[in-house]
Design a protein around this motif. Structure first.
Motif, mmCIF file in Angstrom:
data_model
loop_
_atom_site.group_PDB
_atom_site.id
_atom_site.type_symbol
_atom_site.label_atom_id
_atom_site.label_comp_id
_atom_site.label_asym_id
_atom_site.label_seq_id
_atom_site.Cartn_x
_atom_site.Cartn_y
_atom_site.Cartn_z
ATOM 1 N N GLN A 180 15.812 -4.905 -51.312
ATOM 2 C CA GLN A 180 16.355 -4.266 -50.114
ATOM 3 C C GLN A 180 16.413 -5.221 -48.933
ATOM 4 O O GLN A 180 17.340 -5.174 -48.127
ATOM 5 N N ALA A 181 15.436 -6.104 -48.835
ATOM 6 C CA ALA A 181 15.454 -7.103 -47.765
ATOM 7 C C ALA A 181 16.697 -7.975 -47.879
ATOM 8 O O ALA A 181 17.362 -8.277 -46.886
ATOM 9 N N ALA A 182 17.024 -8.366 -49.113
ATOM 10 C CA ALA A 182 18.194 -9.214 -49.339
ATOM 11 C C ALA A 182 19.490 -8.488 -48.985
ATOM 12 O O ALA A 182 20.400 -9.064 -48.375
ATOM 13 N N LEU A 183 19.579 -7.222 -49.351
ATOM 14 C CA LEU A 183 20.783 -6.447 -49.062
ATOM 15 C C LEU A 183 20.940 -6.194 -47.562
ATOM 16 O O LEU A 183 22.046 -6.248 -47.021
ATOM 17 N N ASP B 6 14.245 7.257 -51.255
ATOM 18 C CA ASP B 6 14.058 7.316 -52.705
ATOM 19 C C ASP B 6 14.281 5.928 -53.297
ATOM 20 O O ASP B 6 15.408 5.429 -53.337
ATOM 21 N N GLY B 7 13.205 5.317 -53.769
ATOM 22 C CA GLY B 7 13.283 3.971 -54.310
ATOM 23 C C GLY B 7 13.574 3.905 -55.793
ATOM 24 O O GLY B 7 13.544 2.810 -56.371
ATOM 25 N N THR B 8 13.869 5.042 -56.415
ATOM 26 C CA THR B 8 14.163 5.044 -57.851
ATOM 27 C C THR B 8 15.655 4.888 -58.127
ATOM 28 O O THR B 8 16.058 4.702 -59.272
ATOM 29 N N LYS B 9 16.466 4.981 -57.085
ATOM 30 C CA LYS B 9 17.912 4.864 -57.266
ATOM 31 C C LYS B 9 18.319 3.404 -57.430
ATOM 32 O O LYS B 9 17.510 2.483 -57.312
ATOM 33 N N LYS B 10 19.599 3.185 -57.677
ATOM 34 C CA LYS B 10 20.101 1.825 -57.782
ATOM 35 C C LYS B 10 19.949 1.130 -56.433
ATOM 36 O O LYS B 10 20.072 1.757 -55.381
ATOM 37 N N PRO B 11 19.664 -0.190 -56.445
ATOM 38 C CA PRO B 11 19.468 -0.907 -55.185
ATOM 39 C C PRO B 11 20.587 -0.699 -54.167
ATOM 40 O O PRO B 11 20.315 -0.532 -52.973
ATOM 41 N N ALA B 12 21.838 -0.680 -54.630
ATOM 42 C CA ALA B 12 22.962 -0.493 -53.703
ATOM 43 C C ALA B 12 22.921 0.878 -53.039
ATOM 44 O O ALA B 12 23.227 1.014 -51.849
ATOM 45 N N ASP B 13 22.522 1.902 -53.788
ATOM 46 C CA ASP B 13 22.442 3.252 -53.238
ATOM 47 C C ASP B 13 21.275 3.377 -52.249
ATOM 48 O O ASP B 13 21.389 4.071 -51.226
ATOM 49 N N ILE B 14 20.181 2.712 -52.573
ATOM 50 C CA ILE B 14 19.038 2.719 -51.656
ATOM 51 C C ILE B 14 19.427 2.048 -50.343
ATOM 52 O O ILE B 14 19.114 2.535 -49.255
ATOM 53 N N SER B 15 20.137 0.930 -50.462
ATOM 54 C CA SER B 15 20.562 0.207 -49.275
ATOM 55 C C SER B 15 21.493 1.048 -48.412
ATOM 56 O O SER B 15 21.395 1.033 -47.177
ATOM 57 N N LYS B 16 22.390 1.798 -49.040
ATOM 58 C CA LYS B 16 23.281 2.662 -48.285
ATOM 59 C C LYS B 16 22.510 3.726 -47.514
ATOM 60 O O LYS B 16 22.846 4.055 -46.368
#
Length: 204
Positions: A40-43, A186-196
């Motif tokens: 998430q930091a990278a995104l 929710d940290g169980t989702k795909k990284p892109a969805d979490i970032s959104k």
């Protein structure tokens, strides 16, 4: 480990009167070991152009700093809890552009580190805004991630104790800081969805 004391210190920075006008924001990512903070930091860095300071990177890039102190300790500290991270953090800050703000991944991890961060931000008059995101990931999910080697920065030998400490401290946070500005994601989702989800809270 993100303790109730360190959260108090970080939030005090965000609410303290008399600081200089906000020049940006500090985003603090918290979550269990193997919780996906680095991703998430990278995104977020890509989206907002903010520099990232990662505890894992500081530790991996400065093995000599920990080796020098090892002989002087009765009990070795887990690197993420080591006070030496304060100095490494301060040195790292000198090399980044803080004009827009900063993303912190894995630092601070103790009360001492949080107190240091609070004093340092006040010293610089850096920002007024501190936003904390807690990545919610069940224990069985992070255990599976570690087992599958999806989080290489997490040491399997110390993982269970780190997870236990994290869960205990999160309980204190929820009890003592019910009105703190902590956004649970929710940290169980795909990284892109979490970032959104995080970006929808942060806005532009």
């Amino acid at each position: 480990m993100f303790t109730r004391h360190m959260l108090s210190a970080v939030m005090a920075v965000g609410l303290a009167p008399g600081l200089a006008a906000a020049q940006g924001r500090i985003i603090v990512l918290i979550g269990p070991p193997a919780g996906g903070k680095a991703a998430q930091a990278a995104l977020l860095q890509k989206r907002y152009g903010l520099p990232v300071i990662s505890a894992d990177e500081l530790i991996q890039s400065n093995p000599q700093a920990f080796a020098k102190l090892k002989d002087f300790r009765v009990d070795d500290l887990e690197p993420h809890s080591d006070p030496i991270l304060n100095q490494l953090f301060r040195e790292k800050v000198k090399s980044v552009d803080l004009a827009k703000g900063l993303i912190l991944d894995g630092y601070p991890a103790t009360k001492g580190q949080a107190d240091y961060l609070a004093a340092f931000i006040k010293e610089l008059g850096l920002v007024q805004e501190v936003t904390v995101f807690q990545l919610e990931v069940p224990d069985d999910v992070v255990r599976q991630r570690v087992k599958q080697g999806k989080s290489p920065s997490v040491d399997p030998k110390t993982f269970e104790q780190q997870l236990k400490d994290y869960r205990r401290e999160m309980g204190f946070v929820q009890i003592y800081f019910p009105n703190a500005t902590i956004h649970q994601v929710d940290g169980t989702k795909k990284p892109a969805d979490i970032s959104k989800a995080i970006q929808s809270i942060l806005g532009k």
